[in-house]
Design a protein around this motif. Structure first.
Motif, PDB file in Angstrom:
ATOM      1  N   UNK A  65       0.858  -1.188   0.000  1.00  0.00           N
ATOM      2  CA  UNK A  65       0.000   0.000   0.000  1.00  0.00           C
ATOM      3  C   UNK A  65       0.892   1.235   0.000  1.00  0.00           C
ATOM      4  N   UNK A  66       0.526   2.221  -0.816  1.00  0.00           N
ATOM      5  CA  UNK A  66       1.212   3.515  -0.815  1.00  0.00           C
ATOM      6  C   UNK A  66       0.199   4.604  -0.494  1.00  0.00           C
ATOM      7  N   UNK A  67       0.328   5.210   0.684  1.00  0.00           N
ATOM      8  CA  UNK A  67      -0.518   6.339   1.041  1.00  0.00           C
ATOM      9  C   UNK A  67       0.111   7.614   0.483  1.00  0.00           C
ATOM     10  N   UNK A  68      -0.670   8.342  -0.301  1.00  0.00           N
ATOM     11  CA  UNK A  68      -0.203   9.560  -0.962  1.00  0.00           C
ATOM     12  C   UNK A  68      -0.813  10.776  -0.264  1.00  0.00           C
ATOM     13  N   UNK A  69       0.055  11.593   0.374  1.00  0.00           N
ATOM     14  CA  UNK A  69      -0.385  12.804   1.075  1.00  0.00           C
ATOM     15  C   UNK A  69      -0.026  14.007   0.208  1.00  0.00           C
ATOM     16  N   UNK A  70      -1.015  14.666  -0.334  1.00  0.00           N
ATOM     17  CA  UNK A  70      -0.819  15.736  -1.319  1.00  0.00           C
ATOM     18  C   UNK A  70      -0.321  17.020  -0.676  1.00  0.00           C
ATOM     19  N   UNK A  71       0.041  17.973  -1.521  1.00  0.00           N
ATOM     20  CA  UNK A  71       0.560  19.257  -1.068  1.00  0.00           C
ATOM     21  C   UNK A  71      -0.515  20.321  -0.928  1.00  0.00           C
ATOM     22  N   UNK A  72      -0.071  21.572  -0.767  1.00  0.00           N
ATOM     23  CA  UNK A  72      -1.016  22.661  -0.490  1.00  0.00           C
ATOM     24  C   UNK A  72      -1.739  23.106  -1.767  1.00  0.00           C
ATOM     25  N   UNK A  73      -2.882  23.758  -1.556  1.00  0.00           N
ATOM     26  CA  UNK A  73      -3.698  24.309  -2.641  1.00  0.00           C
ATOM     27  C   UNK A  73      -4.121  23.232  -3.647  1.00  0.00           C
ATOM     28  N   UNK A  74      -4.378  22.027  -3.154  1.00  0.00           N
ATOM     29  CA  UNK A  74      -4.868  20.919  -3.990  1.00  0.00           C
ATOM     30  C   UNK A  74      -6.283  20.552  -3.586  1.00  0.00           C
ATOM     31  N   UNK A  75      -7.167  20.448  -4.553  1.00  0.00           N
ATOM     32  CA  UNK A  75      -8.547  20.027  -4.304  1.00  0.00           C
ATOM     33  C   UNK A  75      -8.738  18.604  -4.831  1.00  0.00           C
ATOM     34  N   UNK A  76      -9.739  17.891  -4.302  1.00  0.00           N
ATOM     35  CA  UNK A  76      -9.958  16.508  -4.748  1.00  0.00           C
ATOM     36  C   UNK A  76     -10.061  16.379  -6.260  1.00  0.00           C
ATOM     37  N   UNK A  77     -10.916  17.195  -6.862  1.00  0.00           N
ATOM     38  CA  UNK A  77     -11.003  17.314  -8.312  1.00  0.00           C
ATOM     39  C   UNK A  77     -10.713  18.782  -8.649  1.00  0.00           C
ATOM     40  N   UNK A  78      -9.804  19.069  -9.533  1.00  0.00           N
ATOM     41  CA  UNK A  78      -9.175  18.185 -10.518  1.00  0.00           C
ATOM     42  C   UNK A  78      -7.740  17.802 -10.192  1.00  0.00           C
ATOM     43  N   UNK A  79      -7.305  17.955  -8.925  1.00  0.00           N
ATOM     44  CA  UNK A  79      -5.889  17.766  -8.627  1.00  0.00           C
ATOM     45  C   UNK A  79      -5.566  16.376  -8.075  1.00  0.00           C
ATOM     46  N   UNK A  80      -6.112  16.064  -6.897  1.00  0.00           N
ATOM     47  CA  UNK A  80      -5.625  14.915  -6.132  1.00  0.00           C
ATOM     48  C   UNK A  80      -5.979  13.580  -6.784  1.00  0.00           C
ATOM     49  N   UNK A  81      -7.240  13.400  -7.142  1.00  0.00           N
ATOM     50  CA  UNK A  81      -7.643  12.106  -7.703  1.00  0.00           C
ATOM     51  C   UNK A  81      -6.982  11.817  -9.059  1.00  0.00           C
ATOM     52  N   UNK A  82      -6.943  12.771  -9.988  1.00  0.00           N
ATOM     53  CA  UNK A  82      -6.243  12.495 -11.251  1.00  0.00           C
ATOM     54  C   UNK A  82      -4.762  12.179 -11.052  1.00  0.00           C
ATOM     55  N   UNK A  83      -4.112  12.856 -10.118  1.00  0.00           N
ATOM     56  CA  UNK A  83      -2.698  12.557  -9.858  1.00  0.00           C
ATOM     57  C   UNK A  83      -2.543  11.155  -9.269  1.00  0.00           C
ATOM     58  N   UNK A  84      -3.460  10.780  -8.392  1.00  0.00           N
ATOM     59  CA  UNK A  84      -3.426   9.427  -7.830  1.00  0.00           C
ATOM     60  C   UNK A  84      -3.634   8.386  -8.921  1.00  0.00           C
ATOM     61  N   UNK A  85      -4.553   8.660  -9.834  1.00  0.00           N
ATOM     62  CA  UNK A  85      -4.781   7.744 -10.953  1.00  0.00           C
ATOM     63  C   UNK A  85      -3.521   7.565 -11.796  1.00  0.00           C
ATOM     64  N   UNK A  86      -2.804   8.658 -12.013  1.00  0.00           N
ATOM     65  CA  UNK A  86      -1.568   8.559 -12.799  1.00  0.00           C
ATOM     66  C   UNK A  86      -0.522   7.738 -12.061  1.00  0.00           C
TER      67      UNK A  86
END
Length: 319
Positions: A65-86
């Motif tokens: 399992x890799x838990x991905x903790x995103x950075x600042x000024x990121x919203x679920x869509x369109x930032x965090x989920x698409x990056x996780x998908x990649x």
């Protein structure tokens, strides 16, 4: 895609299994509660509840399992989920069923202006520590209570990007202070500190970030001196009388003061080509959209449990 968040939902803040989960993006104060959810599609989420969520992680085909903790000024869509998908796509290209990527979503703001946004998110990152520390304690309890004939044997890794490193550092600090005797358990196989927006002394003895080293088999610090986002971070901190270089800018201030499981990886040769013009999110693909050298290095560390460095004596590597 499974995810965990301390962003408040619209409607009731009480957990309700199998309800439609909708982020309340107007609220960027962290909730005291943790919501264990699944993303079905864009803007389509379901709350699973912790027991079902943890069981799905345990029973997934992925070995790690890799838990991905995103950075600042990121919203679920369109930032965090698409990056996780990649991220997930790249891992699957390398080796299917090796890694399952799970985003950890904390409340960011989308106010105009980097300084206002930065300071709002920094406060939110600190406050998020308490809810995520509770989640870690709950996970340890769940793991200890698992039946002997069906334990959770997944290896757990962390990838924290930018201010997500602050969330991770403060979470371990709060967990240690309120729930543990004195010191965190060795829970993570690989901890990847990517363009970390924390001070560059953080991993030294006596600093809160020392717990990151104590909780991990390997700690990889990826940095670039021409990371423009961290340059703005330094300026913002200096204006508020907090003058210190960032870990993601220089690497550790003094490697001799860090534990022997800390490695520094210099990404200065390509970070701006991979992420124009900021040079901050350089851990995915290159300028042509191909899997980049940082991801290759991360994959090798997760696959083998060893961090490749050319200079083993000084624990340094140049990509």
């Amino acid at each position: 895609m499974l995810f965990v968040t301390n962003r408040e939902p619209q409607g009731s803040i009480r957990t309700k299994v199998n309800r439609k989960f909708k982020f309340d993006l107007k609220i960027n104060a962290p909730s005291n509660s943790i919501y264990c959810c699944e993303r079905i599609d864009k803007d389509n989420y379901i709350e699973l509840g912790s027991k079902e969520w943890l069981a799905r992680l345990r029973d997934s085909d992925a070995k790690q399992i890799l838990f991905f903790i995103h950075g600042f000024s990121n919203l679920p869509e369109p930032h965090i989920f698409p990056r996780t998908q990649k991220l997930q796509k790249f891992f699957d290209v390398k080796e299917e069923n090796l890694v399952k990527v799970v985003p950890v979503i904390w409340p960011c703001d989308d106010d105009p202006g980097i300084v206002k946004d930065y300071w709002d998110d920094q406060k939110s990152a600190d406050m998020s520590a308490f809810s995520f520390a509770r989640a870690l304690q709950f996970f340890m309890k769940w793991r200890d209570e698992e039946p002997e004939d069906n334990p959770c044997l997944k290896r757990i890794n962390i990838l924290a990007h930018s201010m997500g490193n602050r969330v991770f550092r403060e979470t371990l600090s709060a967990w240690n202070k309120y729930d543990l005797a004195n010191g965190v358990p060795l829970l993570f196989r690989n901890t990847i500190l990517m363009a970390a927006d924390i001070v560059n002394e953080s991993l030294e003895e006596g600093q809160d970030g020392r717990l990151i080293s104590q909780s991990s088999r390997n700690v990889s610090v990826y940095y670039a001196t021409d990371d423009l986002a961290l340059r703005s971070s330094k300026i913002s901190n200096s204006k508020n009388k907090v003058a210190s270089r960032r870990l993601g800018h220089t690497g550790p201030e003094n490697m001799k003061k860090t534990q022997s499981n800390v490695f520094e990886i210099d990404c200065d040769n390509f970070n701006n080509r991979y992420d124009k013009p900021k040079g901050h999110s350089y851990f995915l693909d290159d300028e042509k959209g191909n899997i980049g050298v940082v991801f290759d290095h991360i994959f090798n560390s997760i696959k083998t449990g060893r961090v490749k460095v050319d200079d083993e004596q000084n624990r340094r590597h140049i990509l």
